[in-house]
Design an enzyme around this catalytic site. Sequence first.
Site, PDB file in Angstrom:
ATOM      1  N   ARG A 162       0.081  -8.792  13.548  1.00  8.46           N
ATOM      2  CA  ARG A 162      -0.564  -7.759  12.726  1.00  8.46           C
ATOM      3  C   ARG A 162      -1.489  -8.403  11.695  1.00  8.46           C
ATOM      4  NH1 ARG A 162       4.687  -4.994  10.749  1.00  8.46           N
ATOM      5  NH2 ARG A 162       3.409  -3.632   9.474  1.00  8.46           N
TER       6      ARG A 162
ATOM      7  N   LYS B  66       0.834  -1.217   0.000  1.00  8.07           N
ATOM      8  CA  LYS B  66       0.000   0.000   0.000  1.00  8.07           C
ATOM      9  C   LYS B  66       0.865   1.263   0.000  1.00  8.07           C
ATOM     10  CE  LYS B  66      -2.182  -0.980   3.881  1.00  8.07           C
ATOM     11  NZ  LYS B  66      -1.533  -2.250   4.290  1.00  8.07           N
TER      12      LYS B  66
ATOM     13  N   ARG C  99      12.301  -5.254   4.968  1.00 13.47           N
ATOM     14  CA  ARG C  99      12.069  -3.808   4.752  1.00 13.47           C
ATOM     15  C   ARG C  99      12.990  -2.950   5.628  1.00 13.47           C
ATOM     16  NH1 ARG C  99       6.043  -1.418   5.088  1.00 13.47           N
ATOM     17  NH2 ARG C  99       6.091  -2.042   7.268  1.00 13.47           N
TER      18      ARG C  99
ATOM     19  N   ARG D 189      -9.201   1.099   9.224  1.00 13.75           N
ATOM     20  CA  ARG D 189      -8.650  -0.221   9.582  1.00 13.75           C
ATOM     21  C   ARG D 189      -9.653  -1.046  10.359  1.00 13.75           C
ATOM     22  NH1 ARG D 189      -2.903   0.726   9.364  1.00 13.75           N
ATOM     23  NH2 ARG D 189      -1.675  -1.149   9.654  1.00 13.75           N
TER      24      ARG D 189
ATOM     25  N   ARG E 162      11.767  -1.168  11.179  1.00 14.19           N
ATOM     26  CA  ARG E 162      10.664  -0.827  12.090  1.00 14.19           C
ATOM     27  C   ARG E 162      10.545  -1.874  13.187  1.00 14.19           C
ATOM     28  NH1 ARG E 162       5.415   0.632   8.486  1.00 14.19           N
ATOM     29  NH2 ARG E 162       4.485  -0.530  10.193  1.00 14.19           N
TER      30      ARG E 162
HETATM   31  P1  AMP Z   1       1.200   0.900   9.126  1.00 18.55           P
HETATM   32  O1  AMP Z   1       2.332   1.851   8.921  1.00 18.55           O
HETATM   33  O2  AMP Z   1      -0.023   1.260   8.318  1.00 18.55           O
HETATM   34  O3  AMP Z   1       1.605  -0.540   8.981  1.00 18.55           O
HETATM   35  O4  AMP Z   1       0.737   1.077  10.663  1.00 18.55           O
HETATM   36  C1  AMP Z   1       1.600   0.732  11.719  1.00 18.55           C
HETATM   37  C2  AMP Z   1       0.800   0.621  13.005  1.00 18.55           C
HETATM   38  O5  AMP Z   1       0.185   1.887  13.291  1.00 18.55           O
HETATM   39  C3  AMP Z   1      -0.341  -0.374  12.988  1.00 18.55           C
HETATM   40  O6  AMP Z   1       0.093  -1.701  13.236  1.00 18.55           O
HETATM   41  C4  AMP Z   1      -1.227   0.186  14.091  1.00 18.55           C
HETATM   42  O7  AMP Z   1      -0.700  -0.122  15.360  1.00 18.55           O
HETATM   43  C5  AMP Z   1      -1.093   1.679  13.901  1.00 18.55           C
HETATM   44  N1  AMP Z   1      -2.135   2.219  12.982  1.00 18.55           N
HETATM   45  C6  AMP Z   1      -1.939   2.808  11.774  1.00 18.55           C
HETATM   46  N2  AMP Z   1      -3.105   3.164  11.224  1.00 18.55           N
HETATM   47  C7  AMP Z   1      -4.075   2.793  12.109  1.00 18.55           C
HETATM   48  C8  AMP Z   1      -5.495   2.862  12.111  1.00 18.55           C
HETATM   49  N3  AMP Z   1      -6.170   3.372  11.078  1.00 18.55           N
HETATM   50  N4  AMP Z   1      -6.159   2.376  13.189  1.00 18.55           N
HETATM   51  C9  AMP Z   1      -5.495   1.855  14.242  1.00 18.55           C
HETATM   52  N5  AMP Z   1      -4.162   1.722  14.300  1.00 18.55           N
HETATM   53  C10 AMP Z   1      -3.449   2.197  13.241  1.00 18.55           C
END
Ligand code: AMP
Length: 224
Positions: A181, A22, A137, A98, A170
């Site tokens: 996740r 994404k 990554r 999400r 990360r």
């Molecule tokens: P990402 O960078 O999209 O993989 O997000 C990393 C982490 O941020 C996720 O595993 C969640 O802990 C948190 N996070 C990001 N976006 C959301 C969302 N829309 N709702 C809840 N947690 C989020």
Amino acid sequence: MADDIVDLIMKIVLLGPPGAGKGTLAKMLKDALGLVHISTGDILREEMKADSHLGREAKQYIESGGLVPDELVTKIVENKFATDSSLKDGYMLDGFPRTVPQAQDLDKILAKTQVGFDYALYMESTLPVIIRRLTGRRVCRSCGAVYHMVNRPSKKEGVCDSCGGELYQRADDNEETIRKRMDVYLENTLPIAQFYEAKNRLRKVNGDDETEAIRDALLNEDKK
Ligand code: AMP
């Protein structure tokens, strides 16, 4: 290629498991079309880096692979839609919504603005591909550029090609947290695909494909 598609406006939600591509696709579409990329994960990581109240609250959820509470994340998106007038020229929401309540909140946010919405792009992907992509990554601490140890290594190990910043892994990109996740995704996020399908606003692509191929298919299809 970018020259003949610069006037394409897309207002989309990017949906899919972690590692489906994404963020990578969003960066490509941003370069090609100038769309605004709204990544709630990036925003939350910035807040963590700044050690803000929100960042401190989000940290525990993010590092364990869980979800940050809906109301905190929805507020971020609500603010963005209320203050960024350039969203009307196209945007990609990456990592939001999400959960189904977040998708419902997004509907309410959109109903309050004239910004508009086209569809959710569902990037389906499989666990082995996801684990391979995420464990390899590496991200630049300074500019956020994304690399992969095998598929897209930086010229000099640990150093960003674009800005010379330090590359890091990360904290949530280890196999154990990735599996967590994925479970969280299947339980909370996958139902959103049905949410948009019921509204006839879901498009599916194969997230296991190279992201460049997905981008090209998308841009060529939208050109027709
Ligand atoms: P990402 O960078 O999209 O993989 O997000 C990393 C982490 O941020 C996720 O595993 C969640 O802990 C948190 N996070 C990001 N976006 C959301 C969302 N829309 N709702 C809840 N947690 C989020």
